[in-house]
Design an enzyme around this catalytic site. Structure first.
Site, mmCIF file in Angstrom:
data_model
loop_
_atom_site.group_PDB
_atom_site.id
_atom_site.type_symbol
_atom_site.label_atom_id
_atom_site.label_comp_id
_atom_site.label_asym_id
_atom_site.label_seq_id
_atom_site.Cartn_x
_atom_site.Cartn_y
_atom_site.Cartn_z
ATOM 1 N N ASP A 287 -40.244 -42.633 -24.939
ATOM 2 C CA ASP A 287 -41.388 -43.389 -24.429
ATOM 3 C C ASP A 287 -42.492 -42.380 -24.147
ATOM 4 O O ASP A 287 -42.443 -41.645 -23.160
ATOM 5 C CB ASP A 287 -40.974 -44.131 -23.157
ATOM 6 C CG ASP A 287 -42.149 -44.766 -22.421
ATOM 7 O OD1 ASP A 287 -43.299 -44.652 -22.893
ATOM 8 O OD2 ASP A 287 -41.917 -45.361 -21.345
ATOM 9 N N GLN B 11 -47.218 -42.091 -21.373
ATOM 10 C CA GLN B 11 -48.009 -41.282 -20.444
ATOM 11 C C GLN B 11 -48.373 -39.910 -21.010
ATOM 12 O O GLN B 11 -49.387 -39.333 -20.628
ATOM 13 C CB GLN B 11 -47.240 -41.095 -19.124
ATOM 14 C CG GLN B 11 -46.996 -42.364 -18.346
ATOM 15 C CD GLN B 11 -48.269 -43.010 -17.834
ATOM 16 O OE1 GLN B 11 -49.287 -42.352 -17.617
ATOM 17 N NE2 GLN B 11 -48.227 -44.321 -17.649
ATOM 18 N N LYS C 101 -53.637 -46.535 -23.004
ATOM 19 C CA LYS C 101 -53.511 -45.406 -22.075
ATOM 20 C C LYS C 101 -54.116 -44.140 -22.663
ATOM 21 O O LYS C 101 -54.105 -43.079 -22.037
ATOM 22 C CB LYS C 101 -52.043 -45.177 -21.723
ATOM 23 C CG LYS C 101 -51.394 -46.347 -20.966
ATOM 24 C CD LYS C 101 -49.940 -46.042 -20.629
ATOM 25 C CE LYS C 101 -49.215 -47.266 -20.099
ATOM 26 N NZ LYS C 101 -49.662 -47.670 -18.756
ATOM 27 N N HIS D 287 -39.529 -46.762 -17.011
ATOM 28 C CA HIS D 287 -40.303 -48.007 -16.902
ATOM 29 C C HIS D 287 -39.412 -49.161 -17.366
ATOM 30 O O HIS D 287 -38.531 -48.984 -18.196
ATOM 31 C CB HIS D 287 -41.539 -47.888 -17.802
ATOM 32 C CG HIS D 287 -42.548 -48.974 -17.670
ATOM 33 N ND1 HIS D 287 -42.365 -50.230 -18.230
ATOM 34 C CD2 HIS D 287 -43.763 -49.004 -17.070
ATOM 35 C CE1 HIS D 287 -43.429 -50.968 -17.973
ATOM 36 N NE2 HIS D 287 -44.290 -50.258 -17.273
ATOM 37 N N CYS E 194 -43.414 -51.060 -12.145
ATOM 38 C CA CYS E 194 -42.427 -51.420 -13.183
ATOM 39 C C CYS E 194 -41.305 -50.396 -13.251
ATOM 40 O O CYS E 194 -40.782 -50.105 -14.336
ATOM 41 C CB CYS E 194 -43.082 -51.597 -14.546
ATOM 42 S SG CYS E 194 -44.196 -53.009 -14.633
#
Length: 409
Positions: free
Chosen positions: A203, A206, A229, A126, A367
């Site tokens: 990261d 998700q 999220k 991203h 993104c």
């Protein structure tokens, strides 16, 4: 599977947003990779805070200040347990994943990266896990390089290994691609990075809603994610960092709360994690995230994973049967995300037709423009699934895509 379907039908009933119609159709919300819907328990907890607990934290000399502070710090302890951190001191509250990566880049990055060093990322990142490293590299005279991906969307592990050298100071990668759904082996990639002396940033935006994370088992140095999220509120997120590293890092911003003592001549800084939390914090974000984690824990990750994988399997099979449809990202290990295009149709046009049918998806580059360049497309349509989805949502998606094909091709 029927008992599981019954269970998740009750879970679906916890989400008020799904009671509404869109363009006269039942809402099929398939955009959870962008943000998840919010259950009543989270909405009610935030409402309760605003109704009965509104106060600033850490410095109030009254009852409400004590209640708010206790709720805020209780959330920190909850997050520490959720991530398997050694201590709540390793949990920093920020505005989201994007600010989290920027914080790490502008604190740890500034003191650890020098001219000629390299920062290794991947082609599936991203923008939030690309641009902050580019800014740091430009400032320090370093270089950002990216490991490639295979045609099925998996990380090219051999390329990743080749690009790890004694110049690599930071390795930053996504646990799960927001576009392809590809899951990366966090523990393996962390070990490979540590073998060359690099520090690891993950990261986790998700992955945190899909599977349990244990940062100590992974041995990553930093881990970031966003509450929104994870069935939580917007504008709130978390940075996990090993305490020994956090204690070496300079403050990210200056102001109230992050100080020990201030004089006109000099300021001394607070202990971690408060050193990195200048100003009035997003208290309702913390209590909302606490409630969101409680919500997940009442369901259980085993049930969540099994159900979402079943939805992914069925949706993939049904979409694959549509002529002229191409799916991007077919890794064996992936999250509940499907990116696709109709050959000859623009992704935005497909997305608009789906919206008219009550099907909410994402259409664009997500993104991830470098990834789109690798795939050779300007963008895709992305459908992403969560605990509140069902087979009716899949059927609505397939029916709407078939209609889009008839209209556009």
């Amino acid at each position: 599977m029927s008992s599981m379907n019954d269970f998740f039908a009750k879970v679906r009933g916890e989400f008020p947003a799904l009671t509404q119609k869109v363009h006269g159709k039942n809402l099929s919300y398939l955009d959870s990779a962008a943000t998840s819907l919010k259950p009543k328990s989270v909405i009610d907890r935030i409402t309760h805070f605003y109704s009965y607990e509104t106060s600033n934290v850490h410095r109030g000399a009254h009852y409400l200040g004590d209640v708010a502070t206790q709720a805020f710090e209780s959330a920190r302890h909850k997050v520490a347990g959720f991530l398997g951190a050694a201590s709540s001191d390793e949990i920093i509250f920020v505005r989201g994943t994007t600010e989290g990566v920027n914080l790490i880049a502008q604190t740890f990055g500034l003191i650890s990266v020098k001219e000629g060093d390299e920062i290794l990322i991947t082609e599936m990142e991203h923008h939030a896990n690309i641009v902050p490293w580019q800014m740091l590299a430009e400032e320090k005279g370093a270089k950002v390089i990216a490991a490639g991906i295979l045609d099925n969307g998996e990380l090219d592990l051999e390329d990743f290994k080749r690009k790890l050298t004694n110049k690599t100071k930071i390795v930053s990668f996504t646990a799960c691609s927001n576009t392809l759904g590809t899951n990366n082996d966090m523990k393996l990639l962390t070990k490979l990075a540590h073998d060359v002396g690099a520090k690891v940033v993950i990261d986790g935006a998700q992955i945190v809603s899909q599977a349990p994370v244990n940062v100590q088992d992974i041995d990553c140095d930093f881990f970031v994610f966003s509450a929104h999220k994870l069935f939580g509120p917007f504008g709130f997120g978390v940075v996990y960092g090993k305490k020994a590293l956090l204690e070496t890092m300079p403050p990210y911003q200056g102001g109230g709360s992050m100080i020990a003592k201030v004089t006109i001549a000099k300021t001394t800084y607070n202990d971690v994690p408060f050193r990195f939390e200048a100003g009035t914090p997003h208290v309702e974000g913390a209590v909302g995230l606490h409630a969101a984690i409680d919500f997940i824990e009442t369901i259980g990750f085993d049930k969540i994973h099994a159900y979402e994988m079943e939805l992914l399997k069925v949706a993939t099979e049904k979409l694959s049967a549509i002529p002229d449809l191409k799916i991007f990202g077919t890794a064996a290990n992936k999250g509940p995300i499907i990116s696709f295009n109709l050959k000859g149709a623009h992704h935005s046009d497909v997305g608009q037709i789906l919206d008219q049918e009550g099907v909410a998806v994402r259409a664009g580059h997500h993104c991830t423009q470098p990834l789109m360049a690798r795939l050779g497309v300007p963008g895709t349509v992305r459908a992403s699934f969560s605990v509140y989805n069902n087979y009716d949502d899949i059927d609505a998606l397939v029916k709407a895509v078939v209609k889009a094909r008839e209209m556009l091709l």
